[in-house]
Design a protein around this motif. Structure first.
Motif, PDB file in Angstrom:
ATOM      1  N   PHE A  47       0.837  -1.201   0.000  1.00 56.70           N
ATOM      2  CA  PHE A  47       0.000   0.000   0.000  1.00 56.70           C
ATOM      3  C   PHE A  47       0.874   1.253   0.000  1.00 56.70           C
ATOM      4  N   GLN A  48       1.861   1.259   0.839  1.00 59.53           N
ATOM      5  CA  GLN A  48       2.711   2.439   0.968  1.00 59.53           C
ATOM      6  C   GLN A  48       3.529   2.697  -0.288  1.00 59.53           C
ATOM      7  N   SER A  49       4.118   1.654  -0.859  1.00 54.92           N
ATOM      8  CA  SER A  49       4.950   1.845  -2.048  1.00 54.92           C
ATOM      9  C   SER A  49       4.124   2.297  -3.241  1.00 54.92           C
ATOM     10  N   ASN A  50       2.921   1.762  -3.388  1.00 61.40           N
ATOM     11  CA  ASN A  50       2.065   2.176  -4.508  1.00 61.40           C
ATOM     12  C   ASN A  50       1.511   3.582  -4.295  1.00 61.40           C
ATOM     13  N   HIS A  51       1.292   3.945  -3.038  1.00 62.25           N
ATOM     14  CA  HIS A  51       0.733   5.263  -2.739  1.00 62.25           C
ATOM     15  C   HIS A  51       1.688   6.388  -3.133  1.00 62.25           C
ATOM     16  N   LEU A  52       2.949   6.060  -3.255  1.00 60.02           N
ATOM     17  CA  LEU A  52       3.947   7.074  -3.620  1.00 60.02           C
ATOM     18  C   LEU A  52       4.025   7.310  -5.128  1.00 60.02           C
ATOM     19  N   LYS A  53       3.449   6.411  -5.911  1.00 60.06           N
ATOM     20  CA  LYS A  53       3.619   6.491  -7.368  1.00 60.06           C
ATOM     21  C   LYS A  53       3.071   7.782  -7.965  1.00 60.06           C
ATOM     22  N   PHE A  63     -16.732  13.332 -16.951  1.00 56.70           N
ATOM     23  CA  PHE A  63     -17.919  12.483 -17.110  1.00 56.70           C
ATOM     24  C   PHE A  63     -19.058  13.311 -17.694  1.00 56.70           C
ATOM     25  N   THR A  64     -19.493  12.952 -18.890  1.00 55.13           N
ATOM     26  CA  THR A  64     -20.683  13.584 -19.453  1.00 55.13           C
ATOM     27  C   THR A  64     -21.896  12.673 -19.314  1.00 55.13           C
ATOM     28  N   LYS A  65     -21.677  11.474 -18.705  1.00 53.97           N
ATOM     29  CA  LYS A  65     -22.777  10.559 -18.400  1.00 53.97           C
ATOM     30  C   LYS A  65     -22.673  10.171 -16.929  1.00 53.97           C
ATOM     31  N   ARG A  66     -23.812   9.999 -16.277  1.00 54.76           N
ATOM     32  CA  ARG A  66     -23.805   9.655 -14.860  1.00 54.76           C
ATOM     33  C   ARG A  66     -23.263   8.237 -14.662  1.00 54.76           C
ATOM     34  N   SER A  67     -22.841   7.960 -13.429  1.00 55.86           N
ATOM     35  CA  SER A  67     -22.171   6.687 -13.173  1.00 55.86           C
ATOM     36  C   SER A  67     -22.181   6.359 -11.689  1.00 55.86           C
ATOM     37  N   THR A  68     -22.161   5.071 -11.390  1.00 59.50           N
ATOM     38  CA  THR A  68     -21.958   4.602 -10.011  1.00 59.50           C
ATOM     39  C   THR A  68     -20.629   3.883  -9.909  1.00 59.50           C
ATOM     40  N   ARG A  69     -20.522   2.724 -10.558  1.00 56.10           N
ATOM     41  CA  ARG A  69     -19.319   1.895 -10.452  1.00 56.10           C
ATOM     42  C   ARG A  69     -18.087   2.584 -11.034  1.00 56.10           C
ATOM     43  N   THR A  70     -18.239   3.247 -12.161  1.00 55.39           N
ATOM     44  CA  THR A  70     -17.077   3.870 -12.796  1.00 55.39           C
ATOM     45  C   THR A  70     -16.521   5.001 -11.937  1.00 55.39           C
ATOM     46  N   ARG A  71     -17.407   5.812 -11.384  1.00 53.46           N
ATOM     47  CA  ARG A  71     -16.914   6.927 -10.574  1.00 53.46           C
ATOM     48  C   ARG A  71     -16.253   6.418  -9.295  1.00 53.46           C
ATOM     49  N   ILE A  72     -16.902   5.505  -8.587  1.00 49.73           N
ATOM     50  CA  ILE A  72     -16.354   5.026  -7.313  1.00 49.73           C
ATOM     51  C   ILE A  72     -15.031   4.303  -7.536  1.00 49.73           C
ATOM     52  N   SER A  73     -14.986   3.437  -8.552  1.00 51.68           N
ATOM     53  CA  SER A  73     -13.767   2.659  -8.793  1.00 51.68           C
ATOM     54  C   SER A  73     -12.619   3.543  -9.250  1.00 51.68           C
ATOM     55  N   THR A  74     -12.903   4.530 -10.070  1.00 50.97           N
ATOM     56  CA  THR A  74     -11.853   5.406 -10.575  1.00 50.97           C
ATOM     57  C   THR A  74     -11.294   6.301  -9.475  1.00 50.97           C
ATOM     58  N   GLU A  75     -12.181   6.879  -8.674  1.00 49.44           N
ATOM     59  CA  GLU A  75     -11.711   7.718  -7.570  1.00 49.44           C
ATOM     60  C   GLU A  75     -10.936   6.881  -6.554  1.00 49.44           C
ATOM     61  N   GLY A  76     -11.418   5.669  -6.300  1.00 50.60           N
ATOM     62  CA  GLY A  76     -10.715   4.789  -5.366  1.00 50.60           C
ATOM     63  C   GLY A  76      -9.342   4.393  -5.865  1.00 50.60           C
ATOM     64  N   ALA A  77      -9.250   4.113  -7.168  1.00 52.40           N
ATOM     65  CA  ALA A  77      -7.968   3.716  -7.754  1.00 52.40           C
ATOM     66  C   ALA A  77      -6.970   4.863  -7.726  1.00 52.40           C
ATOM     67  N   ALA A  78      -7.431   6.066  -8.056  1.00 55.30           N
ATOM     68  CA  ALA A  78      -6.541   7.236  -8.026  1.00 55.30           C
ATOM     69  C   ALA A  78      -6.002   7.461  -6.617  1.00 55.30           C
ATOM     70  N   THR A  79      -6.868   7.332  -5.626  1.00 54.83           N
ATOM     71  CA  THR A  79      -6.466   7.531  -4.236  1.00 54.83           C
ATOM     72  C   THR A  79      -5.449   6.476  -3.797  1.00 54.83           C
ATOM     73  N   PHE A  80      -5.631   5.252  -4.254  1.00 53.16           N
ATOM     74  CA  PHE A  80      -4.713   4.157  -3.926  1.00 53.16           C
ATOM     75  C   PHE A  80      -3.280   4.521  -4.315  1.00 53.16           C
ATOM     76  N   PHE A  81      -3.135   5.202  -5.445  1.00 52.20           N
ATOM     77  CA  PHE A  81      -1.803   5.575  -5.930  1.00 52.20           C
ATOM     78  C   PHE A  81      -1.348   6.944  -5.424  1.00 52.20           C
ATOM     79  N   GLY A  82      -2.081   7.529  -4.501  1.00 46.87           N
ATOM     80  CA  GLY A  82      -1.667   8.794  -3.899  1.00 46.87           C
ATOM     81  C   GLY A  82      -2.117  10.030  -4.644  1.00 46.87           C
ATOM     82  N   ALA A  83      -2.888   9.860  -5.726  1.00 44.08           N
ATOM     83  CA  ALA A  83      -3.348  11.010  -6.506  1.00 44.08           C
ATOM     84  C   ALA A  83      -4.653  11.557  -5.942  1.00 44.08           C
ATOM     85  N   GLN A  84      -4.937  12.789  -6.276  1.00 48.40           N
ATOM     86  CA  GLN A  84      -6.197  13.427  -5.901  1.00 48.40           C
ATOM     87  C   GLN A  84      -7.151  13.347  -7.086  1.00 48.40           C
TER      88      GLN A  84
END
Length: 338
Positions: A47-53, A63-84
Motif C-alpha cells: 500500500f505504501q509503495s504504490n501510494h507514492l507512485k 464524465f458527461t454521463k452519470r455513473s456509479t461503479r465507474t466513478r467510485i472505482s476510478t476515484e478509489g484507484a486514483a487515491t490508492f496511488f496517492g493522486a487526488q
C-alpha cells in the motif's frame, strides 16, 4: 493517438481492448489480480509503495454521463496511488459548450496526470486523445468499454480458476460465454477480450440488430489465432446452449429512453431466465455490468446462486488500478512493472 503495441511510443491511451496485443491485455488482467491481492490481504508495505507512485498529482474524471461503479472505482484507484481525483461533470466545466473540445483538453491535460473520460460518442474519446498531453483512459463511450472488459476477465479467471500462465502459453480455456442482448459497447470489448483468452463467444441479438463490422472482423481474426469459436446468431436458446457464462446488459441505454417501448418489444424472448439457463452448462455463471432491469434478467437468475454480478462490480476497482498503473505510472510500458 498512440494505441499500438509498441512500448517506445511517448504517449499511450486506453481506448479499446482491440488496440492491445494479446499479451498486453493479459498483463492488464494480471495487474488487476495483483492489486486485488494487495487490497484484500491489506499488505501495508505494498500500500505504501504504490501510494507514492502518483503522490501529489491529480487525476481528472471528465464524465458527461452519470455513473456509479465507474466513478467510485476510478476515484478509489486514483487515491490508492496517492493522486487526488477531480470529478468534472458536464455541469462543472465548459467542455463542448462555451469552449471547444480542443481548448478544454489542452487546459485540463496540462494540469493533471491522466484523464478518465466517460462520454457519449466514440468521436469524443478520439478528440480527447488527439489533443491531450496525458493518457486518456476510456471509461465508456458508445463504442467501447475497456475497463469493464478488464474487470470481466478478472472475474472469469477467478470464478473458473483459470491459470494465466496457461493462457500465456496459448492453452485454450474451453469455456464459452453467451451474450444475450444488444450489440453495444460492452460486448464490443468483452468479445475481443474473451477471445484473446481463448474463450469461445456466442452473441445472440434480436433480428435487425447486428454487431459492428470492424468488431466482427477483429473477433474472427483473434478466434482463428487462439482456437476459440466466435458465433453470431439471433437465436437466444442456441447461443445459451452449453454456455459456461451467460451475460447481458441494458436493453435501453442512457439517452435512448425515448425509444424504450419499441426496444422492449424488439427484445422480447431475450430475457435471461429459466428457459435459457436450462440449456446452459449446469454450473454456469451469470454476469451483468449493472445497473440491471428486470426485462434483461429474471430475479431468480440475477439473485440466484449462479450470479456473480456483485463480485464482478467490485472488480471494477482493480481494473481501474491496473489501467492507472500501466498507462500512467509506467507511462504505457507493459514491461518492467513494479
Amino acid at each position: 493517438m498512440s494505441t499500438t503495441a509498441s512500448t517506445s511510443s511517448p504517449l499511450r491511451h486506453l481506448v479499446s481492448i482491440k488496440d492491445l496485443s494479446d499479451e498486453e491485455f493479459k498483463v492488464l488482467v494480471q495487474r488487476a489480480q495483483h492489486f486485488k491481492d494487495i487490497f484484500k490481504e491489506n499488505k501495508t508495505n505494498d500500500f505504501q509503495s504504490n501510494h507514492l507512485k502518483l503522490l501529489g498529482k491529480t487525476v481528472a474524471l471528465i464524465f458527461t454521463k452519470r455513473s456509479t461503479r465507474t466513478r467510485i472505482s476510478t476515484e478509489g484507484a486514483a487515491t490508492f496511488f496517492g493522486a487526488q481525483p477531480m470529478f468534472l461533470g458536464k455541469e462543472d466545466i465548459q467542455l463542448g459548450i462555451n469552449e471547444s473540445f480542443h481548448d478544454t483538453t489542452k487546459v485540463v491535460s496540462s494540469m493533471v496526470s491522466c484523464i478518465f473520460a466517460r462520454v457519449n460518442k466514440h468521436e469524443d474519446i478520439q478528440a480527447l486523445c488527439k489533443d491531450s498531453s496525458v493518457p486518456i483512459i476510456n471509461s465508456l463511450c458508445d463504442k467501447f468499454h475497456p475497463l469493464q472488459a478488464i474487470c470481466d476477465l478478472l472475474t472469469i479467471v477467478e470464478k473458473f480458476d483459470i491459470s494465466l500462465d496457461a493462457i500465456n502459453k496459448g492453452t485454450n480455456s474451453k469455456l464459452k460465454i453467451a451474450w444475450i442482448g444488444d450489440a453495444n459497447n460492452v460486448i464490443n470489448d468483452m468479445s475481443i477480450a474473451c477471445l484473446k483468452f481463448g474463450i469461445s463467444v456466442s452473441i445472440a441479438t434480436p433480428p435487425g440488430i447486428e454487431m459492428d463490422s470492424d468488431i466482427v472482423e477483429e473477433a474472427n481474426k483473434i478466434a482463428k489465432r487462439t482456437g476459440a469459436n466466435f458465433e453470431l446468431t439471433h437465436d437466444s436458446l442456441k447461443a445459451s446452449t452449453n454456455a459456461n457464462i451467460l451475460v447481458t446488459d441494458t436493453f435501453v441505454s442512457m439517452g435512448e429512453e425515448f425509444a424504450k417501448q419499441a426496444k422492449l418489444k424488439q427484445f422480447q424472448g431475450f430475457q435471461i431466465n429459466q428457459e435459457l439457463t436450462s440449456v446452459a452448462d449446469p454450473s454456469f455463471k451469470f454476469m451483468h455490468c449493472l445497473p440491471r432491469h428486470k426485462e434483461e434478467v429474471s430475479d431468480d437468475v440475477f439473485y440466484g446462486e449462479h450470479s456473480i454480478v456483485f463480485e464482478e462490480a467490485e472488480n471494477r476497482l482493480y481494473a481501474a488500478m491496473s489501467a492507472i498503473d500501466v498507462f500512467v505510472s509506467n507511462k504505457g510500458n507493459f514491461k518492467d512493472l513494479k
